[in-house]
Design an enzyme around this catalytic site. Sequence first.
Site, short mmCIF file in Angstrom:
data_model
loop_
_atom_site.label_atom_id
_atom_site.label_comp_id
_atom_site.label_asym_id
_atom_site.label_seq_id
_atom_site.Cartn_x
_atom_site.Cartn_y
_atom_site.Cartn_z
N TYR A 90 0.80 -1.22 0.00
CA TYR A 90 0.00 0.00 0.00
C TYR A 90 0.84 1.28 0.00
CZ TYR A 90 -4.45 -2.44 0.84
OH TYR A 90 -5.57 -3.21 0.72
N LYS A 144 3.37 -15.27 3.32
CA LYS A 144 3.54 -16.11 2.13
C LYS A 144 5.05 -16.26 1.91
CE LYS A 144 1.79 -18.34 -1.33
NZ LYS A 144 1.11 -19.64 -1.16
N ASP A 196 -2.68 -18.72 2.35
CA ASP A 196 -3.68 -19.53 1.63
C ASP A 196 -4.28 -20.58 2.57
OD1 ASP A 196 -1.14 -20.68 1.63
OD2 ASP A 196 -1.22 -21.42 -0.43
N ASP A 213 -6.31 -7.20 4.75
CA ASP A 213 -7.49 -6.68 4.05
C ASP A 213 -8.37 -7.83 3.59
OD1 ASP A 213 -9.16 -4.78 2.71
OD2 ASP A 213 -8.19 -5.36 0.83
N ASP A 252 -12.31 -9.38 5.21
CA ASP A 252 -13.60 -9.57 4.55
C ASP A 252 -14.08 -11.02 4.71
OD1 ASP A 252 -13.48 -6.89 3.62
OD2 ASP A 252 -14.43 -7.44 1.72
C1 IPM Z 1 -10.47 -1.43 3.63
C2 IPM Z 1 -10.57 -1.06 2.17
C3 IPM Z 1 -9.37 -0.23 1.76
C4 IPM Z 1 -8.13 -1.09 1.95
C5 IPM Z 1 -9.42 0.33 0.32
C6 IPM Z 1 -10.66 1.14 0.10
C7 IPM Z 1 -8.21 1.13 -0.02
O1 IPM Z 1 -10.72 -2.20 1.40
O2 IPM Z 1 -10.39 -0.52 4.47
O3 IPM Z 1 -10.53 -2.62 3.96
O4 IPM Z 1 -7.76 -1.88 1.06
O5 IPM Z 1 -7.52 -0.99 2.99
MN MN Z 2 -11.07 -4.03 2.57
#
Ligand code: IPM
Ligand code: MN
Length: 350
Positions: free
Chosen positions: A137, A188, A221, A245, A249
């Site tokens: 990032y 990884k 993974d 990240d 999710d």
């Molecule tokens: C998060 C989002 C951000 C990230 C994006 C919008 C840059 O997905 O906060 O999880 O990847 O960190």
């Molecule tokens: Mn995210």
Amino acid sequence: MAERIAVIGGDGIGPEVTEQARRIVDRAAQIAQRSLEWEECPYGADYYLEHGVGIEPGRFDDFREHYAAILFGAVGDPRVPDMAHGRELLLGARFQLDLYINLRPIKLLDPRLCPLKDKGVDDVDFVIFRENTEGGYVGVGGAVRPGTIHEVAQQTFVYTRRGVERIIRSAFEFAQRDGRKSVCMTDKANAMRQGHELWQRTFREVASEYPKIESFHLYVDVAAMELVRCPERFDVIVTENLFGDILSDLGASLQGGLGTAASGNIHPGRCSLFEPVHGSAPDLVGTGRANPMAAIMSGAILLDHLGMSGAARTVEQAVIDQLASGEVTPDLGGNLNCVQVGDQILARLG
Ligand code: IPM
Ligand code: MN
Ligand code: NAD
């Protein structure tokens, strides 16, 4: 003296979910006899399209020096397809305020929300410590001859010993403080040898300072598979930026989806930023279907950051009770709208 909180609703459903979180955090703080001063900030795609910048120069210095926290909604707007404003705002805050801990708790708050067979509230309860200032990032890279068949694109992952060590140490400190059994580091290193060997070595060294906490390693993974197969293996996960990240999710889906997943972007003791894990959800804009719980639970992490842990637990309990009542937004199978859920959780605070 009132503690000043900046509110950045941002884009899409960001402003509506943030507004519910703001009301609830404000009330919980008031009950704890603390006074918060809220300042609405206009940043987001509209601001960027009007001013050509995501945020005024020097504003992050202002936040660092004069604000206790930032309550953030989401960024992402089809009118800014390259997300320039989002990187400036969100990654700008993470980097310029040095918010190196992206704290993403995953906790199943109601057994009906888990998509996994035979898993209950005791099985899904772990915290992701995502490194938030390095990795892929940092914006190191470039493109040569874009748009031609000879195009070259490069994006570099950057890790520093200090950056890796401080997030790993934070994970162990949290595990100790919170009575957690283990810390899992996921990387990884089999494929990305240069960068992740540093993670492995640093993890071993820091782990040796916490002999009472079990430490183990999984390649990312395998970690993704294990999170679905056996989430009860996990207590604390520490990992680099991009993997954190993605895993967060995945974690969100284990606890009921993005409508419920909260996060803090934290530098201990400094102005930090609190936001739902989800994005601006363009598909929900204007429908009232956005679930405000992720933003509200991020508000609870904000309260913790400001030393109001009693108020934070009260907010969490109100969300748990709300889930138990079945009075929820459509993502969780209900038919309430964003404001109605906010109203009811607010009423539960007393
Ligand atoms: C998060 C989002 C951000 C990230 C994006 C919008 C840059 O997905 O906060 O999880 O990847 O960190
Ligand atoms: Mn995210
Ligand atoms: P998203 O998180 O916005 O939405 C993914 C799915 O989850 C959608 O189906 C959406 O309807 C649902 N969802 C999200 N939040 C919800 C909520 N509160 N209640 C109910 N359902 C919810 O991810 P996306 O669609 O990939 O991205 C949309 C935009 O948001 C993109 O521009 C992306 O870059 C951005 N984004 C921003 C952040 C952030 O600001 N931290 C995080 C992720 C994505």
